[in-house]
Design a protein around this motif. Structure first.
Motif, mmCIF file in Angstrom:
data_model
loop_
_atom_site.group_PDB
_atom_site.id
_atom_site.type_symbol
_atom_site.label_atom_id
_atom_site.label_comp_id
_atom_site.label_asym_id
_atom_site.label_seq_id
_atom_site.Cartn_x
_atom_site.Cartn_y
_atom_site.Cartn_z
ATOM 1 N N MET A 1 0.602 -1.007 0.159
ATOM 2 C CA MET A 1 -0.434 0.232 -0.080
ATOM 3 C C MET A 1 0.496 1.495 0.096
ATOM 4 S SD MET A 1 -2.854 1.162 3.140
ATOM 5 C CE MET A 1 -3.596 -0.179 2.456
ATOM 6 N N SER A 2 0.348 2.328 -0.909
ATOM 7 C CA SER A 2 1.677 3.638 -0.728
ATOM 8 C C SER A 2 1.149 4.065 0.432
ATOM 9 C CB SER A 2 1.360 4.184 -2.179
ATOM 10 O OG SER A 2 -0.446 4.286 -2.171
ATOM 11 N N THR A 3 1.887 5.368 0.123
ATOM 12 C CA THR A 3 1.891 6.348 1.453
ATOM 13 C C THR A 3 0.539 7.036 1.093
ATOM 14 O OG1 THR A 3 4.213 6.861 1.749
ATOM 15 C CG2 THR A 3 2.400 8.528 2.723
ATOM 16 N N ILE A 4 -0.187 7.299 -0.071
ATOM 17 C CA ILE A 4 -1.139 7.775 -0.394
ATOM 18 C C ILE A 4 -2.415 6.758 -0.534
ATOM 19 C CG2 ILE A 4 -2.885 8.988 -1.924
ATOM 20 C CD1 ILE A 4 -0.148 10.213 -3.755
ATOM 21 N N ASP A 5 -2.140 5.861 -0.896
ATOM 22 C CA ASP A 5 -3.412 5.109 -0.002
ATOM 23 C C ASP A 5 -4.124 4.999 1.427
ATOM 24 O OD1 ASP A 5 -4.113 3.973 -2.796
ATOM 25 O OD2 ASP A 5 -2.527 2.811 -2.616
ATOM 26 N N LYS A 6 -2.099 5.224 1.824
ATOM 27 C CA LYS A 6 -2.709 4.506 3.415
ATOM 28 C C LYS A 6 -3.398 6.040 3.988
ATOM 29 C CE LYS A 6 1.668 1.676 3.809
ATOM 30 N NZ LYS A 6 2.612 2.260 4.480
ATOM 31 N N ALA A 7 -2.844 6.982 3.405
ATOM 32 C CA ALA A 7 -3.630 8.766 3.835
ATOM 33 C C ALA A 7 -5.032 8.361 2.967
ATOM 34 C CB ALA A 7 -2.969 9.255 3.759
ATOM 35 N N MET A 8 -5.261 7.837 2.151
ATOM 36 C CA MET A 8 -7.174 7.819 2.485
ATOM 37 C C MET A 8 -7.280 7.179 3.141
ATOM 38 S SD MET A 8 -6.622 10.358 -0.063
ATOM 39 C CE MET A 8 -8.668 9.832 -0.614
ATOM 40 N N ALA A 9 -6.611 5.871 3.672
ATOM 41 C CA ALA A 9 -7.464 5.127 4.454
ATOM 42 C C ALA A 9 -7.164 5.830 5.951
ATOM 43 C CB ALA A 9 -6.628 3.566 4.396
ATOM 44 N N VAL A 10 -6.606 6.168 6.127
ATOM 45 C CA VAL A 10 -6.850 7.876 7.141
ATOM 46 C C VAL A 10 -7.865 7.854 7.290
ATOM 47 C CG1 VAL A 10 -5.790 8.946 9.310
ATOM 48 C CG2 VAL A 10 -4.223 6.684 8.357
ATOM 49 N N LEU A 11 -8.366 8.531 6.404
ATOM 50 C CA LEU A 11 -9.269 9.364 5.994
ATOM 51 C C LEU A 11 -10.194 9.035 6.157
ATOM 52 C CD1 LEU A 11 -7.779 12.125 3.433
ATOM 53 C CD2 LEU A 11 -8.118 12.787 5.890
ATOM 54 N N SER A 12 -10.869 7.698 5.575
ATOM 55 C CA SER A 12 -11.763 7.409 5.495
ATOM 56 C C SER A 12 -12.195 6.910 6.536
ATOM 57 C CB SER A 12 -11.500 6.397 4.353
ATOM 58 O OG SER A 12 -11.553 6.675 3.156
ATOM 59 N N ALA A 13 -11.552 6.514 7.709
ATOM 60 C CA ALA A 13 -11.849 5.809 8.832
ATOM 61 C C ALA A 13 -12.189 6.496 9.881
ATOM 62 C CB ALA A 13 -10.449 6.095 9.927
ATOM 63 N N PHE A 14 -12.952 7.604 8.994
ATOM 64 C CA PHE A 14 -13.486 9.040 9.962
ATOM 65 C C PHE A 14 -15.013 8.396 9.476
ATOM 66 C CE2 PHE A 14 -9.241 10.392 10.788
ATOM 67 C CZ PHE A 14 -9.438 10.271 11.983
ATOM 68 N N THR A 15 -15.804 8.917 9.891
ATOM 69 C CA THR A 15 -17.151 8.086 8.948
ATOM 70 C C THR A 15 -18.158 9.418 10.276
ATOM 71 O OG1 THR A 15 -17.967 6.802 11.016
ATOM 72 C CG2 THR A 15 -16.753 6.030 9.122
ATOM 73 N N ILE A 16 -19.684 8.718 10.380
ATOM 74 C CA ILE A 16 -20.350 9.995 10.661
ATOM 75 C C ILE A 16 -20.273 9.432 11.836
ATOM 76 C CG2 ILE A 16 -22.597 10.834 10.912
ATOM 77 C CD1 ILE A 16 -22.908 10.842 8.529
ATOM 78 N N ASP A 17 -20.749 8.153 12.597
ATOM 79 C CA ASP A 17 -20.774 7.221 13.449
ATOM 80 C C ASP A 17 -19.733 7.307 14.630
ATOM 81 O OD1 ASP A 17 -23.329 6.764 12.699
ATOM 82 O OD2 ASP A 17 -22.652 4.732 11.893
ATOM 83 N N THR A 18 -18.414 7.788 13.404
ATOM 84 C CA THR A 18 -17.451 7.523 14.817
ATOM 85 C C THR A 18 -16.548 9.109 13.593
ATOM 86 O OG1 THR A 18 -15.631 5.822 12.838
ATOM 87 C CG2 THR A 18 -17.048 5.363 14.876
ATOM 88 N N PRO A 19 -16.991 10.036 14.462
ATOM 89 C CA PRO A 19 -15.720 11.598 14.172
ATOM 90 C C PRO A 19 -15.249 11.216 14.477
ATOM 91 C CG PRO A 19 -17.639 12.016 15.650
ATOM 92 C CD PRO A 19 -18.148 10.189 15.337
ATOM 93 N N GLU A 20 -14.327 10.961 16.278
ATOM 94 C CA GLU A 20 -13.083 11.215 16.610
ATOM 95 C C GLU A 20 -12.760 9.831 16.615
ATOM 96 O OE1 GLU A 20 -12.802 13.799 19.652
ATOM 97 O OE2 GLU A 20 -13.642 15.604 18.441
ATOM 98 N N LEU A 21 -10.730 9.676 16.636
ATOM 99 C CA LEU A 21 -10.669 8.450 16.772
ATOM 100 C C LEU A 21 -8.981 8.748 17.079
ATOM 101 C CD1 LEU A 21 -10.965 6.993 13.270
ATOM 102 C CD2 LEU A 21 -12.171 6.631 15.190
ATOM 103 N N GLY A 22 -8.896 8.232 17.693
ATOM 104 C CA GLY A 22 -7.171 7.595 18.200
ATOM 105 C C GLY A 22 -6.526 6.808 17.542
ATOM 106 N N VAL A 23 -5.174 7.300 17.842
ATOM 107 C CA VAL A 23 -4.178 6.562 17.035
ATOM 108 C C VAL A 23 -4.249 4.776 17.347
ATOM 109 C CG1 VAL A 23 -1.706 5.957 16.842
ATOM 110 C CG2 VAL A 23 -2.175 8.334 17.484
ATOM 111 N N THR A 24 -4.253 4.449 18.362
ATOM 112 C CA THR A 24 -4.779 3.248 18.612
ATOM 113 C C THR A 24 -5.777 2.730 17.445
ATOM 114 O OG1 THR A 24 -3.839 3.300 20.840
ATOM 115 C CG2 THR A 24 -4.754 1.109 20.620
#
Length: 250
Positions: A1-24
């Motif tokens: 997975m490229s760096t861009i793919d990883k960054a997009m995956a991080v952004l996509s992890a935030f949802t309406i149900d989970t607007p805030e997330l921790g590193v873990t």
């Protein structure tokens, strides 16, 4: 997975149900090393895509994401508003109508409704053309920062090739006149046997957001047709601008 793919995956992890997330949480959800996630978050935060709550230390999407979404919605709103009037302009003039936006030293076509005539200038949505020698290009260039005109003209010439000798001083004078409300004319410059006219479309803040151009084969667009075609384009752009929220004093 490229760096861009990883960054997009991080952004996509935030949802309406989970607007805030921790590193873990992000690390577990994406099966990524916590060190990698932390580095990605810091880089995204530096670019305004992510922000950290100073108290909880958890992360949420930043305002740069909202700005990008707003731009996308603005383009969608532009098309939704403009298309009926562009189609009507084609019916009124009988010639092809294009809606274009500025992209660096080029114009990008967002929408095209072709003339019903067999002889036409062929172009597709997504095509790019020079900004310095097309009617729409000159309109979009005219309403950009004048300090950038010469650089953009030079880049346009370098990228697309100089179709005709270009007097940059004369072109800059023409751009000044277009800023005062004149219609841009391409009289067989960009393509031989093609005549086109263009006017600006303004958004609710009075900024030029696009250009509408209309034209056809020179044999079908003799000079006696110029006034009627120009008036039709001006009326169409004025209507689109009003519907986008532009308010001008009487």
């Amino acid at each position: 997975m490229s760096t861009i793919d990883k960054a997009m995956a991080v952004l996509s992890a935030f949802t309406i149900d989970t607007p805030e997330l921790g590193v873990t949480e992000i690390s577990r959800a994406l099966d990524l090393n916590k060190v990698v996630v932390h580095r990605l978050l810091r880089e995204l935060e530096a670019n305004g895509m992510i922000e950290q709550d100073p108290d909880s230390k958890r992360y949420r999407l930043g305002y740069e994401v909202l700005k990008l979404a707003t731009r996308k919605l603005s383009s969608a709103n532009l098309l939704r508003t403009a298309i009926p009037h562009l189609d009507a302009l084609r019916e009124e003039t009988g010639e092809s109508v294009h809606l274009s936006i500025k992209r660096g030293e080029a114009i990008l076509r967002l929408y095209i409704v072709q003339t019903r005539h067999f002889l036409r200038y062929s172009a597709d949505v997504g095509d790019e053309s020079p900004i310095h020698c097309t009617a729409a290009g000159k309109i979009l260039l005219a309403y950009s920062n004048p300090d950038t005109w010469r650089e953009l003209i030079a880049r346009s010439i370098a990228r697309f090739g100089e179709r005709v000798p270009t007097d940059i001083d004369a072109l800059c004078d023409e751009l000044e006149s277009l800023r005062s409300g004149k219609v841009a004319v391409d009289d067989e410059v960009f393509q031989s046997h093609l005549r086109a006219f263009a006017c600006p479309v303004f958004d609710s803040h009075g900024r030029v957001t696009a250009a509408v151009s209309c034209g056809g084969i020179s044999e079908r667009v003799p000079r006696k047709r110029f006034p009627a075609m120009i008036a039709a384009i001006e009326n169409s752009c004025a209507t689109i601008s009003r519907e986008l929220g532009l308010c001008k004093p009487d």
